[in-house]
Write a protein that holds these residues in place. Structure first.
Motif, PDB file in Angstrom:
ATOM      1  N   GLU A   1      23.464  43.413  -3.840  1.00 42.40           N
ATOM      2  CA  GLU A   1      23.782  42.145  -4.485  1.00 42.40           C
ATOM      3  C   GLU A   1      22.634  41.141  -4.352  1.00 42.40           C
ATOM      4  OE1 GLU A   1      28.032  40.028  -5.190  1.00 42.40           O
ATOM      5  OE2 GLU A   1      27.738  41.318  -3.468  1.00 42.40           O
ATOM      6  N   LYS A   2      22.450  40.319  -5.367  1.00 46.66           N
ATOM      7  CA  LYS A   2      21.453  39.248  -5.335  1.00 46.66           C
ATOM      8  C   LYS A   2      22.014  38.112  -4.481  1.00 46.66           C
ATOM      9  CE  LYS A   2      18.483  36.842  -8.579  1.00 46.66           C
ATOM     10  NZ  LYS A   2      18.167  36.722 -10.013  1.00 46.66           N
ATOM     11  N   ILE A   3      21.156  37.541  -3.604  1.00 43.18           N
ATOM     12  CA  ILE A   3      21.614  36.483  -2.707  1.00 43.18           C
ATOM     13  C   ILE A   3      20.662  35.299  -2.788  1.00 43.18           C
ATOM     14  CG2 ILE A   3      22.096  35.853  -0.308  1.00 43.18           C
ATOM     15  CD1 ILE A   3      23.014  38.712   0.122  1.00 43.18           C
ATOM     16  N   ILE A   4      21.241  34.108  -2.888  1.00 45.08           N
ATOM     17  CA  ILE A   4      20.479  32.867  -2.978  1.00 45.08           C
ATOM     18  C   ILE A   4      20.897  31.963  -1.828  1.00 45.08           C
ATOM     19  CG2 ILE A   4      19.954  30.816  -4.360  1.00 45.08           C
ATOM     20  CD1 ILE A   4      21.309  33.936  -5.979  1.00 45.08           C
ATOM     21  N   LEU A   5      19.940  31.590  -0.987  1.00 51.71           N
ATOM     22  CA  LEU A   5      20.157  30.635   0.100  1.00 51.71           C
ATOM     23  C   LEU A   5      19.582  29.307  -0.375  1.00 51.71           C
ATOM     24  CD1 LEU A   5      18.770  33.026   2.818  1.00 51.71           C
ATOM     25  CD2 LEU A   5      21.125  32.266   2.723  1.00 51.71           C
ATOM     26  N   SER A   6      20.398  28.272  -0.456  1.00 53.80           N
ATOM     27  CA  SER A   6      19.952  26.984  -0.987  1.00 53.80           C
ATOM     28  C   SER A   6      20.233  25.861   0.007  1.00 53.80           C
ATOM     29  CB  SER A   6      20.653  26.700  -2.321  1.00 53.80           C
ATOM     30  OG  SER A   6      20.134  25.547  -2.929  1.00 53.80           O
ATOM     31  N   ASN A   7      19.175  25.183   0.431  1.00 54.03           N
ATOM     32  CA  ASN A   7      19.241  24.102   1.411  1.00 54.03           C
ATOM     33  C   ASN A   7      19.655  22.802   0.725  1.00 54.03           C
ATOM     34  OD1 ASN A   7      18.771  22.258   3.471  1.00 54.03           O
ATOM     35  ND2 ASN A   7      16.560  22.479   3.424  1.00 54.03           N
ATOM     36  N   THR A   8      20.772  22.230   1.143  1.00 52.05           N
ATOM     37  CA  THR A   8      21.231  20.964   0.552  1.00 52.05           C
ATOM     38  C   THR A   8      20.767  19.740   1.338  1.00 52.05           C
ATOM     39  OG1 THR A   8      23.338  20.982   1.754  1.00 52.05           O
ATOM     40  CG2 THR A   8      23.312  22.064  -0.418  1.00 52.05           C
ATOM     41  N   SER A   9      20.072  19.930   2.445  1.00 50.82           N
ATOM     42  CA  SER A   9      19.640  18.803   3.283  1.00 50.82           C
ATOM     43  C   SER A   9      18.862  17.713   2.551  1.00 50.82           C
ATOM     44  CB  SER A   9      18.815  19.303   4.471  1.00 50.82           C
ATOM     45  OG  SER A   9      19.630  20.037   5.342  1.00 50.82           O
ATOM     46  N   PRO A  10      17.993  18.058   1.586  1.00 52.14           N
ATOM     47  CA  PRO A  10      17.255  16.991   0.904  1.00 52.14           C
ATOM     48  C   PRO A  10      18.135  16.000   0.139  1.00 52.14           C
ATOM     49  CG  PRO A  10      16.156  19.084   0.577  1.00 52.14           C
ATOM     50  CD  PRO A  10      17.497  19.381   1.214  1.00 52.14           C
ATOM     51  N   THR A  11      19.394  16.322  -0.072  1.00 50.31           N
ATOM     52  CA  THR A  11      20.286  15.420  -0.811  1.00 50.31           C
ATOM     53  C   THR A  11      21.037  14.456   0.109  1.00 50.31           C
ATOM     54  OG1 THR A  11      22.199  16.920  -0.755  1.00 50.31           O
ATOM     55  CG2 THR A  11      20.650  17.187  -2.602  1.00 50.31           C
ATOM     56  N   VAL A  12      20.872  14.600   1.415  1.00 49.50           N
ATOM     57  CA  VAL A  12      21.645  13.797   2.376  1.00 49.50           C
ATOM     58  C   VAL A  12      21.069  12.383   2.484  1.00 49.50           C
ATOM     59  CG1 VAL A  12      22.447  13.594   4.762  1.00 49.50           C
ATOM     60  CG2 VAL A  12      22.258  15.856   3.706  1.00 49.50           C
ATOM     61  N   PRO A  13      21.836  11.358   2.069  1.00 48.01           N
ATOM     62  CA  PRO A  13      21.358   9.984   2.242  1.00 48.01           C
ATOM     63  C   PRO A  13      21.611   9.505   3.678  1.00 48.01           C
ATOM     64  CG  PRO A  13      23.460   9.961   1.127  1.00 48.01           C
ATOM     65  CD  PRO A  13      23.094  11.408   1.330  1.00 48.01           C
ATOM     66  N   PHE A  14      20.949   8.424   4.054  1.00 51.03           N
ATOM     67  CA  PHE A  14      21.052   7.878   5.409  1.00 51.03           C
ATOM     68  C   PHE A  14      22.501   7.550   5.787  1.00 51.03           C
ATOM     69  CE2 PHE A  14      20.653   4.293   8.474  1.00 51.03           C
ATOM     70  CZ  PHE A  14      20.072   5.008   9.513  1.00 51.03           C
ATOM     71  N   SER A  15      23.259   7.007   4.830  1.00 54.62           N
ATOM     72  CA  SER A  15      24.657   6.652   5.126  1.00 54.62           C
ATOM     73  C   SER A  15      25.477   7.888   5.507  1.00 54.62           C
ATOM     74  CB  SER A  15      25.298   5.933   3.933  1.00 54.62           C
ATOM     75  OG  SER A  15      25.194   6.733   2.781  1.00 54.62           O
ATOM     76  N   MET A  16      25.168   9.036   4.904  1.00 52.26           N
ATOM     77  CA  MET A  16      25.894  10.261   5.232  1.00 52.26           C
ATOM     78  C   MET A  16      25.469  10.779   6.608  1.00 52.26           C
ATOM     79  SD  MET A  16      26.398  13.728   3.005  1.00 52.26           S
ATOM     80  CE  MET A  16      27.472  12.961   1.787  1.00 52.26           C
ATOM     81  N   THR A  17      24.201  10.655   6.931  1.00 51.39           N
ATOM     82  CA  THR A  17      23.730  11.052   8.264  1.00 51.39           C
ATOM     83  C   THR A  17      24.447  10.236   9.333  1.00 51.39           C
ATOM     84  OG1 THR A  17      21.566  11.669   7.398  1.00 51.39           O
ATOM     85  CG2 THR A  17      21.696  11.238   9.756  1.00 51.39           C
ATOM     86  N   CYS A  18      24.479   8.927   9.140  1.00 45.85           N
ATOM     87  CA  CYS A  18      25.163   8.043  10.110  1.00 45.85           C
ATOM     88  C   CYS A  18      26.652   8.343  10.155  1.00 45.85           C
ATOM     89  CB  CYS A  18      24.939   6.575   9.736  1.00 45.85           C
ATOM     90  SG  CYS A  18      23.229   6.048   9.918  1.00 45.85           S
TER      91      CYS A  18
ATOM     92  N   ASN B   1      19.398  32.595 -11.903  1.00 44.56           N
ATOM     93  CA  ASN B   1      19.554  33.306 -13.177  1.00 44.56           C
ATOM     94  C   ASN B   1      18.240  33.713 -13.831  1.00 44.56           C
ATOM     95  OD1 ASN B   1      22.402  33.402 -13.257  1.00 44.56           O
ATOM     96  ND2 ASN B   1      22.452  31.253 -13.863  1.00 44.56           N
ATOM     97  N   THR B   2      17.130  33.097 -13.429  1.00 44.70           N
ATOM     98  CA  THR B   2      15.850  33.425 -14.080  1.00 44.70           C
ATOM     99  C   THR B   2      14.916  34.236 -13.190  1.00 44.70           C
ATOM    100  OG1 THR B   2      14.900  31.294 -13.404  1.00 44.70           O
ATOM    101  CG2 THR B   2      15.923  31.410 -15.598  1.00 44.70           C
ATOM    102  N   SER B   3      15.188  34.301 -11.902  1.00 51.09           N
ATOM    103  CA  SER B   3      14.316  35.040 -10.989  1.00 51.09           C
ATOM    104  C   SER B   3      14.686  36.522 -10.964  1.00 51.09           C
ATOM    105  CB  SER B   3      14.442  34.475  -9.580  1.00 51.09           C
ATOM    106  OG  SER B   3      13.712  35.269  -8.670  1.00 51.09           O
TER     107      SER B   3
END
Length: 165
Positions: free
Chosen positions: A95-112, A153-155
Protein backbone atom coordinates in the motif's frame (compact mmCIF):
# COMPACT_ATOMS: atom_id res chain seq x y z
CA UNK A 1 -3.51 4.31 0.24
CA UNK A 2 -2.92 5.26 3.88
CA UNK A 3 -2.64 8.84 5.12
CA UNK A 4 -1.03 9.52 8.50
CA UNK A 5 -1.29 13.10 9.77
CA UNK A 6 1.14 13.78 12.61
CA UNK A 7 2.13 16.57 14.97
CA UNK A 8 3.30 17.05 18.56
CA UNK A 9 0.22 15.88 20.48
CA UNK A 10 -1.87 14.26 17.75
CA UNK A 11 -5.04 15.77 19.16
CA UNK A 12 -5.53 19.21 17.58
CA UNK A 13 -4.35 19.99 14.03
CA UNK A 14 -4.08 16.31 13.17
CA UNK A 15 -7.66 15.66 14.29
CA UNK A 16 -8.85 18.66 12.27
CA UNK A 17 -6.83 17.61 9.22
CA UNK A 18 -8.35 14.12 9.37
CA UNK A 19 -11.84 15.64 9.70
CA UNK A 20 -11.32 17.91 6.67
CA UNK A 21 -9.78 15.06 4.70
CA UNK A 22 -12.79 12.86 5.42
CA UNK A 23 -15.25 15.71 4.82
CA UNK A 24 -16.52 15.48 8.39
CA UNK A 25 -15.82 19.22 8.59
CA UNK A 26 -16.95 21.50 5.78
CA UNK A 27 -13.90 23.17 4.29
CA UNK A 28 -15.96 25.97 2.74
CA UNK A 29 -16.43 27.80 6.04
CA UNK A 30 -14.61 28.39 9.30
CA UNK A 31 -15.65 25.70 11.80
CA UNK A 32 -17.90 26.57 14.70
CA UNK A 33 -16.89 26.00 18.32
CA UNK A 34 -19.25 23.01 18.44
CA UNK A 35 -17.83 21.47 15.27
CA UNK A 36 -14.28 21.86 16.57
CA UNK A 37 -14.99 20.40 20.01
CA UNK A 38 -16.95 17.49 18.52
CA UNK A 39 -14.19 16.49 16.11
CA UNK A 40 -12.97 12.93 16.79
CA UNK A 41 -10.07 12.98 19.29
CA UNK A 42 -9.90 16.80 19.40
CA UNK A 43 -8.25 17.71 22.72
CA UNK A 44 -8.81 14.21 24.09
CA UNK A 45 -5.40 12.53 23.84
CA UNK A 46 -2.79 12.62 26.60
CA UNK A 47 0.95 11.99 26.89
CA UNK A 48 0.66 8.18 26.95
CA UNK A 49 -1.21 8.29 23.61
CA UNK A 50 1.83 9.58 21.70
CA UNK A 51 3.20 7.20 19.11
CA UNK A 52 -0.16 5.45 18.68
CA UNK A 53 -1.96 5.49 15.35
CA UNK A 54 -5.63 6.50 15.52
CA UNK A 55 -7.95 5.50 12.68
CA UNK A 56 -10.42 8.22 11.66
CA UNK A 57 -12.10 6.57 8.68
CA UNK A 58 -11.93 6.02 4.95
CA UNK A 59 -12.15 8.87 2.46
CA UNK A 60 -14.30 9.01 -0.68
CA UNK A 61 -11.66 6.97 -2.56
CA UNK A 62 -11.44 4.26 0.11
CA UNK A 63 -8.12 5.52 1.50
CA UNK A 64 -7.55 5.08 5.24
CA UNK A 65 -6.85 8.17 7.35
CA UNK A 66 -4.91 7.99 10.61
CA UNK A 67 -3.42 10.50 13.04
CA UNK A 68 -0.51 10.27 15.43
CA UNK A 69 1.19 12.41 18.06
CA UNK A 70 4.97 12.23 18.10
CA UNK A 71 5.77 14.36 21.15
CA UNK A 72 9.23 15.87 21.31
CA UNK A 73 10.72 12.90 19.49
CA UNK A 74 12.72 13.78 16.40
CA UNK A 75 13.14 10.09 15.57
CA UNK A 76 9.61 8.65 15.79
CA UNK A 77 8.39 9.66 12.32
CA UNK A 78 11.73 8.89 10.58
CA UNK A 79 11.73 5.55 12.43
CA UNK A 80 8.22 4.76 11.20
CA UNK A 81 9.27 5.87 7.70
CA UNK A 82 12.26 3.50 7.79
CA UNK A 83 10.13 0.62 9.09
CA UNK A 84 7.56 1.14 6.34
CA UNK A 85 10.35 1.42 3.75
CA UNK A 86 11.79 -1.91 4.93
CA UNK A 87 8.36 -3.57 4.74
CA UNK A 88 7.93 -2.25 1.20
CA UNK A 89 11.37 -3.51 0.16
CA UNK A 90 10.65 -6.91 1.72
CA UNK A 91 7.38 -6.95 -0.26
CA UNK A 92 5.35 -7.31 2.93
CA UNK A 93 3.55 -4.02 2.33
CA UNK A 94 2.09 -3.01 -1.02
CA UNK A 95 0.00 0.00 0.00
CA UNK A 96 1.06 3.60 -0.67
CA UNK A 97 1.63 5.54 2.57
CA UNK A 98 1.79 9.29 3.11
CA UNK A 99 3.09 10.79 6.37
CA UNK A 100 2.06 14.46 6.59
CA UNK A 101 3.25 16.83 9.33
CA UNK A 102 0.53 19.27 10.43
CA UNK A 103 2.78 21.19 12.87
CA UNK A 104 3.37 24.14 10.51
CA UNK A 105 -0.35 24.98 10.76
CA UNK A 106 -0.33 25.36 14.57
CA UNK A 107 -0.87 28.99 15.62
CA UNK A 108 0.48 30.35 18.92
CA UNK A 109 -2.99 30.39 20.51
CA UNK A 110 -3.32 26.64 19.87
CA UNK A 111 0.12 25.95 21.35
CA UNK A 112 -0.82 27.87 24.50
CA UNK A 113 -4.28 26.31 24.64
CA UNK A 114 -2.86 22.81 24.26
CA UNK A 115 -0.33 23.34 27.05
CA UNK A 116 -2.94 24.80 29.38
CA UNK A 117 -5.58 22.18 28.62
CA UNK A 118 -3.61 18.97 28.10
CA UNK A 119 -0.64 19.51 30.43
CA UNK A 120 -1.92 21.79 33.17
CA UNK A 121 -5.59 20.69 33.04
CA UNK A 122 -6.77 24.32 32.99
CA UNK A 123 -9.56 23.78 30.47
CA UNK A 124 -11.47 26.98 31.20
CA UNK A 125 -8.57 28.96 29.67
CA UNK A 126 -7.03 26.32 27.39
CA UNK A 127 -10.13 25.18 25.49
CA UNK A 128 -11.21 28.69 24.38
CA UNK A 129 -7.63 29.27 23.14
CA UNK A 130 -7.76 25.97 21.25
CA UNK A 131 -11.02 27.02 19.57
CA UNK A 132 -9.51 30.38 18.61
CA UNK A 133 -6.45 28.56 17.26
CA UNK A 134 -8.55 26.07 15.28
CA UNK A 135 -10.42 28.95 13.67
CA UNK A 136 -7.15 30.78 12.92
CA UNK A 137 -5.59 27.64 11.41
CA UNK A 138 -8.68 26.55 9.48
CA UNK A 139 -7.56 27.64 6.00
CA UNK A 140 -3.96 26.53 6.55
CA UNK A 141 -5.14 23.06 7.58
CA UNK A 142 -7.48 22.81 4.58
CA UNK A 143 -4.60 23.86 2.30
CA UNK A 144 -2.30 21.29 3.91
CA UNK A 145 -4.87 18.53 3.36
CA UNK A 146 -5.26 19.54 -0.30
CA UNK A 147 -1.48 19.60 -0.74
CA UNK A 148 -1.13 16.19 0.95
CA UNK A 149 -3.78 14.64 -1.31
CA UNK A 150 -2.30 16.29 -4.42
CA UNK A 151 1.21 14.98 -3.70
CA UNK A 152 -0.18 11.53 -2.88
CA UNK A 153 -2.13 11.38 -6.13
CA UNK A 154 0.66 12.65 -8.40
CA UNK A 155 3.74 10.99 -6.90
CA UNK A 156 4.93 7.62 -8.13
CA UNK A 157 6.63 6.94 -4.80
CA UNK A 158 5.02 4.32 -2.58
CA UNK A 159 6.19 6.08 0.58
CA UNK A 160 6.04 9.85 1.04
CA UNK A 161 7.02 11.97 4.05
CA UNK A 162 5.79 15.57 3.92
CA UNK A 163 7.37 17.93 6.45
CA UNK A 164 5.19 20.79 5.16
CA UNK A 165 7.55 23.56 6.27
Amino acid sequence: MIYIYNDFGGTHTTALAAAYHLKKLDETHEPTKNEILNTHNFNKLVYKDRGKLYFHGKDEDGNKVYTMGRGRSKILVPGIYNLIDMLIKEEVLAEKIILSNTSPTVPFSMTCGGMLSRWLKIDFIGVPLLVIGAKQAYQDIVNLVHHTKQVANTSNSQLIMLNNK
